[in-house]
Design an enzyme around this catalytic site. Structure first.
Site, PDB file in Angstrom:
ATOM      1  N   GLY A 122      -4.586  -1.613   5.212  1.00 41.15           N
ATOM      2  CA  GLY A 122      -3.911  -2.725   4.494  1.00 41.15           C
ATOM      3  C   GLY A 122      -4.603  -4.121   4.858  1.00 41.15           C
ATOM      4  N   ARG A 123      -5.166  -4.410   6.012  1.00 43.48           N
ATOM      5  CA  ARG A 123      -5.723  -5.661   6.304  1.00 43.48           C
ATOM      6  C   ARG A 123      -7.150  -5.999   5.678  1.00 43.48           C
ATOM      7  NH1 ARG A 123      -4.439  -2.270  10.226  1.00 43.48           N
ATOM      8  NH2 ARG A 123      -5.915  -1.254  11.766  1.00 43.48           N
ATOM      9  N   LYS A 162       0.953  -0.911  -0.050  1.00 40.99           N
ATOM     10  CA  LYS A 162      -0.237  -0.090   0.012  1.00 40.99           C
ATOM     11  C   LYS A 162       0.951   1.267  -0.001  1.00 40.99           C
ATOM     12  CE  LYS A 162      -3.453   2.539   2.652  1.00 40.99           C
ATOM     13  NZ  LYS A 162      -4.243   2.535   4.073  1.00 40.99           N
ATOM     14  N   HIS A 166      -4.989 -33.198  17.506  1.00 39.79           N
ATOM     15  CA  HIS A 166      -3.951 -34.021  17.745  1.00 39.79           C
ATOM     16  C   HIS A 166      -2.955 -32.995  18.420  1.00 39.79           C
ATOM     17  CE1 HIS A 166      -6.099 -37.434  16.433  1.00 39.79           C
ATOM     18  NE2 HIS A 166      -6.542 -36.589  15.462  1.00 39.79           N
ATOM     19  N   LYS A 191       9.681  -0.578  14.025  1.00 43.18           N
ATOM     20  CA  LYS A 191      10.432  -0.362  12.443  1.00 43.18           C
ATOM     21  C   LYS A 191      11.344   0.644  12.642  1.00 43.18           C
ATOM     22  CE  LYS A 191       5.964  -0.840   9.863  1.00 43.18           C
ATOM     23  NZ  LYS A 191       4.732  -0.087   9.027  1.00 43.18           N
ATOM     24  N   GLU A 226      -4.729  -6.491  14.571  1.00 44.53           N
ATOM     25  CA  GLU A 226      -4.085  -5.124  14.315  1.00 44.53           C
ATOM     26  C   GLU A 226      -5.219  -4.053  14.521  1.00 44.53           C
ATOM     27  OE1 GLU A 226      -2.395  -4.134  10.273  1.00 44.53           O
ATOM     28  OE2 GLU A 226      -0.755  -4.516  11.296  1.00 44.53           O
ATOM     29  N   GLU A 279      10.656  -4.632   4.491  1.00 42.83           N
ATOM     30  CA  GLU A 279      10.660  -6.130   4.002  1.00 42.83           C
ATOM     31  C   GLU A 279      10.443  -6.311   2.452  1.00 42.83           C
ATOM     32  OE1 GLU A 279       8.989  -4.853   6.606  1.00 42.83           O
ATOM     33  OE2 GLU A 279       9.208  -6.456   8.254  1.00 42.83           O
TER      34      GLU A 279
HETATM   35  O1  F6P Z   1       3.052  -2.649   9.767  1.00 42.29           O
HETATM   36  C1  F6P Z   1       1.831  -2.907   9.623  1.00 42.29           C
HETATM   37  C2  F6P Z   1       1.448  -2.596   8.336  1.00 42.29           C
HETATM   38  O2  F6P Z   1       1.284  -1.460   7.817  1.00 42.29           O
HETATM   39  C3  F6P Z   1       0.193  -3.370   7.931  1.00 42.29           C
HETATM   40  O3  F6P Z   1      -0.917  -2.756   8.445  1.00 42.29           O
HETATM   41  C4  F6P Z   1      -0.032  -3.634   6.447  1.00 42.29           C
HETATM   42  O4  F6P Z   1      -0.893  -4.762   6.146  1.00 42.29           O
HETATM   43  C5  F6P Z   1       1.598  -4.153   6.316  1.00 42.29           C
HETATM   44  O5  F6P Z   1       2.264  -3.158   7.333  1.00 42.29           O
HETATM   45  C6  F6P Z   1       1.981  -3.956   5.000  1.00 42.29           C
HETATM   46  O6  F6P Z   1       2.091  -2.589   4.505  1.00 42.29           O
HETATM   47  P1  F6P Z   1       2.078  -2.189   3.051  1.00 42.29           P
HETATM   48  O7  F6P Z   1       1.111  -2.731   2.134  1.00 42.29           O
HETATM   49  O8  F6P Z   1       2.334  -0.595   2.964  1.00 42.29           O
HETATM   50  O9  F6P Z   1       3.482  -2.701   2.544  1.00 42.29           O
END
Ligand code: F6P
Length: 510
Positions: free
Chosen positions: A254-255, A197, A371, A480, A340, A203
């Site tokens: 995002g979620r 987003k 199990h 972060k 979240e 990452e």
């Molecule tokens: O760090 C949390 C977060 O912002 C989530 O809310 C989101 O889904 C995820 O990181 C990834 O964010 P992005 O889509 O901006 O890379």
């Protein structure tokens, strides 16, 4: 009014005291209508709430709590596009992504047109990739909502996935993940989807840069054909050299973004019509949430039950048990959705809350969980409400397997409730353990859409009653910032000013 200041909150506390002796077995014996009253069918989902520690009187008080905290007005504000995500000054309109074209007038007509003007080329692109026999591997690079939603949905809809293409999901910055996926790939056969987003997530940016480097090192040249960015930040994607882009908007959390361009891997996997069916199933649930009477409104009932359990019966976790292996990422998906969204310690005005919010969500598919940790669920000292999710019709022809699977899910709910008497102690099951049972007729794009939208709205309901902002996530920021600082120190070796434990760890890994 904040929930703990309402009269209903006090009444619920009194009711909870009386509930100390509540017993499901007695409740069923006393009320032959219990199943009818506590179960209902909504679009694509049958829900049985009757094995929960709740009764009509408690539900009525919870409904009173919803009235006194202004739940309906808050819901309507979301569907009017008001900026209910106040800490980020944003509207919350993931639901608009599944709204049929041209179905809204007024202020929302323009954003809805934009949604469909964006969806059309995205689905056309998905069809183009599906028809492109040279592309055999689609690699989604994203994390959090930019990973869990599409990954969960592609797995869940495996029976609808186009043959001849493989779908990979790389989320972790751990290079083992990307390296393992890249090992089996050829540049000319691979499409990378960079899903972020913000297009700033470390990452995803690191994985994207490494994927680009790998692609070029393999002789790949046509970045426009082999890379696409799914983002609200098209400018940042362009800076990375990615010009094929599909956008969305800041009013999609995002979620909550699997319905947007973030859903492109799903659209490639199941096709444009399949993706539209997913949206349509979710839209049916949106309509149910908006229009069903509150007493027969399933997301409302589930969300209020969550509040009852968390704040009055003091159950601090919920275990998700999907009895369908294709739903194996649903627990992880719901973890982000709920924890979240509602893992907040202050109210919408920033004031510390004196009551609990998000429970811990966790789980594994059945029957595997049986199990492993079901021992604790049956005989442990803590009561953990379960949420079973089952699908009536299988898509395979192994009849006995499916009968056994369904027999197990029903038997587990039954065993948790009934228990078993044994005076020796060790074989005694106290029973009276609560569970909810969600049943889909079939696992299809539409039923999955409805199931996920149901979960989104129940999280809205509990968050709304708690008076929190379910749509920000400031709690992930500190880690972060600190990771950036530690990364610099790993490179330089500088431990000055660090606490002793952090400094020692840093020395040890250098
Ligand atoms: O760090 C949390 C977060 O912002 C989530 O809310 C989101 O889904 C995820 O990181 C990834 O964010 P992005 O889509 O901006 O890379």
């Amino acid at each position: 009014m904040r929930c703990d200041q309402t009269a209903a909150w006090q009444s619920l506390h009194h009711r909870a005291e009386a509930f100390a002796g509540f017993d499901l077995r007695t409740a069923f014996a006393a009320d032959v209508q219990r199943v009818d009253g506590l179960s209902q069918t909504v679009p694509h989902v049958f829900a049985d709430l009757s094995k929960n520690h709740v009764d009509a009187g408690t539900e009525a008080l919870l409904q009173e709590l919803a009235r006194q905290t202004g739940l309906a007005a808050h819901r309507d504000a979301m569907f009017r596009g008001e900026h209910i995500n106040a800490t980020e000054d944003r509207a919350v309109m993931h639901w608009l992504l599944r709204q049929p074209e041209g179905s809204l007038s007024g202020d929302l007509a323009a954003p809805l047109k934009l949604v469909h003007d964006t969806l059309r080329p995205m689905l056309a692109y998905a069809e183009q990739v599906r028809a492109d026999a040279q592309i055999t591997d689609v690699v989604n690079i994203g994390i959090g909502g930019s990973d869990l939603g599409p990954q969960m949905a592609v797995l869940a809809l495996q029976d609808f996935v186009i043959p001849g293409k493989r779908f990979h999901f790389v989320s972790n910055v751990d290079g083992h993940e990307l390296a393992t996926v890249l090992q089996g790939l050829k540049a000319e056969n691979t499409l990378f989807l960079i899903a972020s987003k913000t297009f700033t997530t470390i990452e995803t940016m690191t994985n994207a840069r490494s994927a680009l480097g790998w692609f070029q090192s393999q002789g790949g040249r046509d970045v426009a054909r082999h890379f696409a960015a799914l983002t609200t930040n098209v400018a940042a994607a362009a800076e990375m050299g990615i010009t094929t882009t599909f956008g969305f908007w800041d009013w999609v959390g995002g979620r909550y973004s699997v319905w947007s361009a973030i859903g492109l891997p799903v659209a490639i996997a199941i096709g444009g019509q399949g993706f539209k069916d997913l949206l349509a199933g979710a839209h049916e649930m949106d309509q149910h949430f908006q229009t069903a009477p509150m007493e027969r409104n399933l997301p409302v009932r589930l969300g209020l039950l969550d509040v009852w359990y968390r704040n009055f019966l003091n159950f601090t976790s919920r275990s998700i048990a999907p009895y369908h292996s294709a739903l194996r990422r649903v627990p992880a998906y719901l973890q982000q959705l709920e924890m979240e969204s509602n893992g907040k310690r202050v109210d919408r005005n920033g004031l510390a809350l004196p009551y609990g919010t998000s429970p811990v969500l966790w789980g594994e598919p059945g029957t595997n969980g049986q199990h492993a940790y079901f021992q604790m669920l049956h005989q442990g000292t803590d009561v953990v409400p379960l949420e079973f999710i089952a699908v009536k019709k299988p898509t395979h022809s192994l009849k006995e397997h499916h009968e056994l699977l369904l027999a197990n899910v029903i038997a587990q709910a039954q065993a948790l409730m009934l228990g078993q008497f044994d005076d020796g102690g060790h074989k005694h099951f106290s029973g009276n353990r609560p569970s909810t049972f969600l049943l889909l007729d079939e696992l299809t794009p539409a039923s999955l859409g409805a199931l996920i939208a149901l979960q989104e709205h129940r999280v809205f309901v509990s968050g709304s009653v708690w008076g929190i902002n379910s749509f920000d996530q400031w709690g992930v920021e500190l880690g972060k910032v600190l990771a950036k600082d530690i990364h610099a120190r790993i490179v330089s070796g500088d431990t000055s000013g660090l606490d002793a434990s952090t400094a020692a760890l840093l020395q040890r890994i250098r």
